[in-house]
Design a protein around this motif. Structure first.
Motif, short mmCIF file in Angstrom:
data_model
loop_
_atom_site.label_atom_id
_atom_site.label_comp_id
_atom_site.label_asym_id
_atom_site.label_seq_id
_atom_site.Cartn_x
_atom_site.Cartn_y
_atom_site.Cartn_z
N ALA A 186 0.82 -1.21 0.00
CA ALA A 186 0.00 0.00 0.00
C ALA A 186 0.86 1.26 0.00
CB ALA A 186 -0.93 -0.01 1.22
N SER A 187 2.02 1.21 0.66
CA SER A 187 2.91 2.38 0.70
C SER A 187 3.44 2.72 -0.69
CB SER A 187 4.06 2.13 1.67
OG SER A 187 3.60 1.94 2.99
N VAL A 188 3.79 1.67 -1.45
CA VAL A 188 4.23 1.90 -2.83
C VAL A 188 3.10 2.56 -3.64
CG1 VAL A 188 4.96 0.78 -4.98
CG2 VAL A 188 5.90 0.01 -2.77
N SER A 189 1.88 2.05 -3.44
CA SER A 189 0.73 2.62 -4.15
C SER A 189 0.52 4.08 -3.78
CB SER A 189 -0.53 1.82 -3.83
OG SER A 189 -0.42 0.49 -4.28
N VAL A 190 0.66 4.41 -2.49
CA VAL A 190 0.48 5.79 -2.04
C VAL A 190 1.48 6.71 -2.73
CG1 VAL A 190 0.73 7.34 -0.07
CG2 VAL A 190 -0.59 5.25 0.17
N VAL A 191 2.74 6.29 -2.78
CA VAL A 191 3.78 7.14 -3.39
C VAL A 191 3.55 7.28 -4.89
CG1 VAL A 191 6.24 7.31 -3.89
CG2 VAL A 191 5.48 6.58 -1.62
N VAL A 192 3.35 6.16 -5.59
CA VAL A 192 3.22 6.20 -7.05
C VAL A 192 1.94 6.91 -7.46
CG1 VAL A 192 3.01 4.83 -9.15
CG2 VAL A 192 4.61 4.13 -7.36
N PHE A 193 0.81 6.52 -6.86
CA PHE A 193 -0.46 7.13 -7.24
C PHE A 193 -0.56 8.57 -6.74
CE2 PHE A 193 -2.39 2.61 -7.10
CZ PHE A 193 -1.88 2.35 -8.36
N GLY A 194 0.05 8.85 -5.57
CA GLY A 194 0.03 10.21 -5.07
C GLY A 194 0.75 11.18 -5.99
N LEU A 195 1.81 10.69 -6.64
CA LEU A 195 2.58 11.54 -7.55
C LEU A 195 2.01 11.55 -8.97
CD1 LEU A 195 6.22 10.59 -6.46
CD2 LEU A 195 5.02 12.73 -6.01
N PHE A 196 1.51 10.40 -9.42
CA PHE A 196 1.17 10.28 -10.84
C PHE A 196 -0.27 9.85 -11.13
CE2 PHE A 196 5.71 9.07 -10.28
CZ PHE A 196 6.28 10.16 -10.93
N GLY A 197 -1.04 9.46 -10.13
CA GLY A 197 -2.37 8.93 -10.36
C GLY A 197 -3.47 9.96 -10.17
N PRO A 198 -4.66 9.70 -10.73
CA PRO A 198 -5.79 10.64 -10.60
C PRO A 198 -6.51 10.47 -9.25
CG PRO A 198 -6.44 8.77 -11.95
CD PRO A 198 -5.00 8.56 -11.61
N VAL A 199 -5.80 10.74 -8.15
CA VAL A 199 -6.36 10.58 -6.81
C VAL A 199 -7.32 11.74 -6.51
CG1 VAL A 199 -5.85 10.42 -4.34
CG2 VAL A 199 -4.29 9.39 -6.01
#
Length: 251
Positions: A186-199
């Protein structure tokens, strides 16, 4: 405001369900869809929102985690690689294609949640503290966390299944290992999606705290509620959501 309150409530229920039976994202994810988000945006928002609940799970298993500190580097290395690949695959999937894929992913999550009792019955009451886990366990976690990086629903259930099929240990110890793997994924997802994803950050801000509180409350509720009843409700909801998503994707 109504959507924010609904998502906050769903976050709390998600935390409770994850703490008791697993599969809480099958509640939060469709709630995010109800706000009008696309499946892709709902998926990355769900992944970021549920991170605090995994953090709480690690805190509950501190002693068991410490006893397996020699195994964890191997499994967490596979987790970092698998989750990173899953996140990259998701961000490079065209949104129209993801709309077609997501019903199948929800179906997988629902089936895995339903099968969790079967997985638990396979567990051996054996304490294993070898310094290096079997290669099969490392490979299984790598594959499971690719799924986790791509689509976070039922992550804990799938990781526990991968561990139970490749390691002989008690369910308490496997749950401890699962909690660390889920947190790192989940931490990897937070970093990657936080920077590049449509959160959709406004929903994260209201639901992440309730997810954490729900996870804490779930630990207390677990002593009083029948886990099988709760799982049946979650699986029923997952089945309904799967049907709706299939209709939406192919009509």
């Amino acid at each position: 405001m109504g959507s924010l309150l609904l998502v906050a409530l769903a976050g709390a229920v998600c935390g409770i369900v994850n703490s008791i039976a697993g599969g809480g994202s099958l509640i939060l994810f469709p709630t995010l869809l109800l706000t009008g988000m696309s499946p892709l945006s709902a998926n990355v928002t769900n992944s970021v929102t549920t991170w605090p609940g995994y953090l709480g799970g690690v805190g509950a298993f501190r002693s068991e985690i410490h006893a397996r500190k020699h195994q964890l580097p191997w499994l967490l290395g596979a987790t970092l690689a698998g989750s990173g690949i899953g996140c990259i695959l998701l961000l490079n999937t065209p949104e129209d294609s993801f709309d077609v894929v997501v019903p199948w992913l929800v179906l997988v999550a629902t089936v895995m949640t339903a099968m969790q009792p079967i997985v638990r019955r396979r567990l051996k009451d054996q304490d294993t503290t070898d310094s290096r886990p079997p290669t099969m366990a490392i490979a299984a976690i790598f594959v499971a966390t690719i799924y986790g990086g791509y689509f976070g629903a039922a992550l804990g259930v799938i990781v526990l299944a991968a561990l139970s099929l490749t390691l002989n240990d008690t369910i308490k110890n496997l749950n401890a290992t699962k909690s660390v793997i889920s947190l790192v994924d989940a931490s990897v997802s937070v970093v990657v999606f936080g920077l590049f994803g449509p959160v959709e950050w406004q929903y994260v801000l209201v639901a992440a705290p309730t997810t954490l509180l729900g996870g804490y409350a779930g630990g207390r509720i677990a002593r009083k509620i029948d886990e099988n009843v709760l799982r049946a409700l979650v699986v029923s909801l997952g089945a309904v959501v799967t049907v709706i998503l299939f209709i939406r994707a192919f009509t």
